[in-house]
Motif scaffolding. Structure first.
Motif, mmCIF file in Angstrom:
data_model
loop_
_atom_site.group_PDB
_atom_site.id
_atom_site.type_symbol
_atom_site.label_atom_id
_atom_site.label_comp_id
_atom_site.label_asym_id
_atom_site.label_seq_id
_atom_site.Cartn_x
_atom_site.Cartn_y
_atom_site.Cartn_z
ATOM 1 N N SER A 207 -75.717 -11.178 41.608
ATOM 2 C CA SER A 207 -76.387 -12.476 41.536
ATOM 3 C C SER A 207 -77.004 -12.707 40.157
ATOM 4 C CB SER A 207 -77.498 -12.555 42.586
ATOM 5 O OG SER A 207 -78.318 -13.691 42.368
ATOM 6 N N SER A 209 -79.224 -15.486 39.934
ATOM 7 C CA SER A 209 -80.352 -16.395 40.149
ATOM 8 C C SER A 209 -81.583 -15.831 39.446
ATOM 9 C CB SER A 209 -80.624 -16.592 41.643
ATOM 10 O OG SER A 209 -80.981 -15.394 42.274
ATOM 11 N N ASP A 245 -78.547 -18.345 46.451
ATOM 12 C CA ASP A 245 -78.965 -19.123 45.291
ATOM 13 C C ASP A 245 -77.964 -19.041 44.143
ATOM 14 O OD1 ASP A 245 -81.251 -20.031 46.502
ATOM 15 O OD2 ASP A 245 -82.522 -18.415 45.722
ATOM 16 N N ASP A 246 -76.991 -18.153 44.246
ATOM 17 C CA ASP A 246 -75.911 -18.061 43.265
ATOM 18 C C ASP A 246 -74.595 -18.058 44.031
ATOM 19 O OD1 ASP A 246 -74.227 -17.725 41.146
ATOM 20 O OD2 ASP A 246 -74.975 -15.759 40.546
ATOM 21 N N TYR A 343 -82.009 -23.142 36.503
ATOM 22 C CA TYR A 343 -82.827 -21.994 36.100
ATOM 23 C C TYR A 343 -84.291 -22.382 35.943
ATOM 24 C CZ TYR A 343 -84.835 -18.444 33.042
ATOM 25 O OH TYR A 343 -85.668 -17.501 32.485
ATOM 26 N N ARG A 346 -86.672 -23.081 39.102
ATOM 27 C CA ARG A 346 -87.218 -21.992 39.917
ATOM 28 C C ARG A 346 -88.718 -21.827 39.699
ATOM 29 N NH1 ARG A 346 -86.153 -17.041 39.727
ATOM 30 N NH2 ARG A 346 -85.368 -16.450 41.786
#
Length: 438
Positions: A207, A209, A245-246, A343, A346
């Motif tokens: 991932s 994220s 999330d990815d 990005y 978040r």
């Protein structure tokens, strides 16, 4: 520090060495973290000034104390219990800035850990420090925030990029293992030039994220960097896994083995058919340069080692239209801006919401030329379409070559030249892919 810890050899210590010392009562996580911090002060900040560390995690010693207490109560909390990890300053660690090596982001403190940091902590690791990188993940390891990182083997030469800080820091024993991020050769080149093991996992295994240059961009992958292949495999075991999330990690579901260490078999190459790709394909590579020939000699030695390990070598193999197809590389015209927004979103209070806002920073003028291009980059949709076609053709040519030669793998040079001089990389014409011909 106790006399028992004094007997522990920090240099080249592996995960297995550290866990054995914990089990024997010869070392604690606090002692180990302090040893690494002292070494960073002596050799990265002072002495030769390797300059590979941007930020030491202020919570590292507290984390070590917590893990020492857990170990005393019930043993290891996971496969990386008490292992200090160095991570490229492109991934978020709550409590430390994610600077991207840039003055533009020097005060950005994310309020969440990246997913890979969460997984490291779940496995018992201690994220010890954030490492230098090509500014904004672009090019060689120079940045407006920190200057240049020096190669531990030759202080006048570069560590490569863009994960050069992790490469140098692992090589210089500032942590046990490290993590880099690669879109093209950003893990493999610094791993090679700093004499460590490193790999770029297939996109979708790990991932991104909470990592700059993540979804919906596809090329970037986080990967392990270590002084031994075993440590690299242990670290990769912890890093892989699905993350909603990815979304690209959906590709990896069902493809990760129970453990990558299962493949560490001394007889594993016996009977394997390995093709050797010798076609030069680096940017502006010079096959007549002496250092190109030196790297060819290294490859030749590796091929003989493959044979000695029992592999059947097919030397050479070729991929049709290789360099013609590689020359079409082109970024997705919209993914970069979208990824930037995802990005930054978040965090509750991000410093910028768009790349345009970041370019309005008064510090923008101080960025390296490559970093400025990274923020400004746009692409023609027609060029990107041609790149996607070329990528598909290249994959077909690759699979055709493997099928016709009945290959299990293809081997090629990770880099085609020796480390370049820092002085040549920070002024025009910015030579950082090949040495000047002598």
């Amino acid at each position: 520090m106790s006399s028992a810890a004094d007997s522990f050899t920090l240099q080249e210590a592996t995960i297995e060495d550290i866990h054995a010392a914990y089990a024997a009562g010869r070392l604690t996580a606090r002692q180990l973290v302090q040893m690494y911090i002292d070494r960073i002060e002596a050799y990265d900040r002072g002495g030769p000034g390797i300059n590979s560390i941007i930020t030491v995690n202020p919570a590292a010693l507290d984390e070590a104390d917590r893990l020492d207490a857990a170990f005393k109560a019930s043993g290891k909390v996971g496969p990386l219990h008490g292992i200090p990890v160095l991570i490229k300053d492109q991934a978020d660690l709550k409590g430390t800035p994610t600077t991207l090596g840039s003055l533009v982001f020097k005060d950005y403190y994310p309020d969440r850990d990246s997913r890979v940091v969460e997984k490291l902590k779940e496995a018992g690791a201690i994220v010890l420090a954030k490492t230098t990188l090509g500014e904004l993940g672009a090019g060689d390891t120079h940045g407006s925030l920190f200057g240049s990182t020096r190669n531990p083997y030759d202080l006048e030469r570069t560590v490569g990029g863009s994960s050069g800080g992790s490469g140098a820091a692992v090589s210089a024993n500032f942590g046990t293992v490290g993590i880099g991020q690669e879109g093209l050769a950003s893990i493999r080149r610094p791993s090679t030039w700093n004499c460590i093991a490193g790999m770029r996992p297939t996109a979708g295994l790990v991932s991104r994220s909470g990592v700059y240059s993540g979804w919906p961009q596809e090329a970037g992958s986080l990967g392990p960097m270590a002084r031994t292949v075993r440590d690299m495999a242990v670290l990769l075991d912890v890093m892989v896994g699905y993350d909603g999330d990815d979304p690209i990690t959906s590709r990896g579901v069902g493809h990760a083995p129970p453990s990558y260490t299962d493949f560490l078999d001394a007889e594993g190459l016996r009977g394997a058919r390995i093709g050797i790709l010798r076609t030069p394909m680096g940017y502006n590579t010079d096959p007549e340069a002496e250092d190109f020939k030196s790297i060819t000699g290294v490859l030749d030695n590796a091929v003989e080692e493959l044979r000695a390990a029992g592999a059947e070598v097919v030397d050479p193999v070729e991929l049709a239209r290789l360099n013609e197809l590689l020359a079409t590389r082109c970024a997705n015209p919209t993914a970069g801006e979208t990824a930037f927004g995802i990005y930054m979103a978040r965090s509750a209070n991000p410093p910028y919401r768009t790349r345009e806002e970041a370019m309005q920073s008064p510090e923008f003028a101080k960025l390296s030329d490559q970093a400025k291009v990274r923020l400004r980059v746009t692409a023609d949709p027609a060029d990107h379409y041609q790149y996607l076609l070329a990528r598909d053709h290249l994959m077909i040519h690759l699979l055709k070559t493997m099928a016709e030669h009945r290959l299990d793998a293809i081997v090629h040079k990770a880099v085609e030249h020796q480390p370049t001089l820092i002085a040549d990389g920070v002024k025009p014409p910015y030579v950082n892919h090949k040495a000047r011909r002598t």
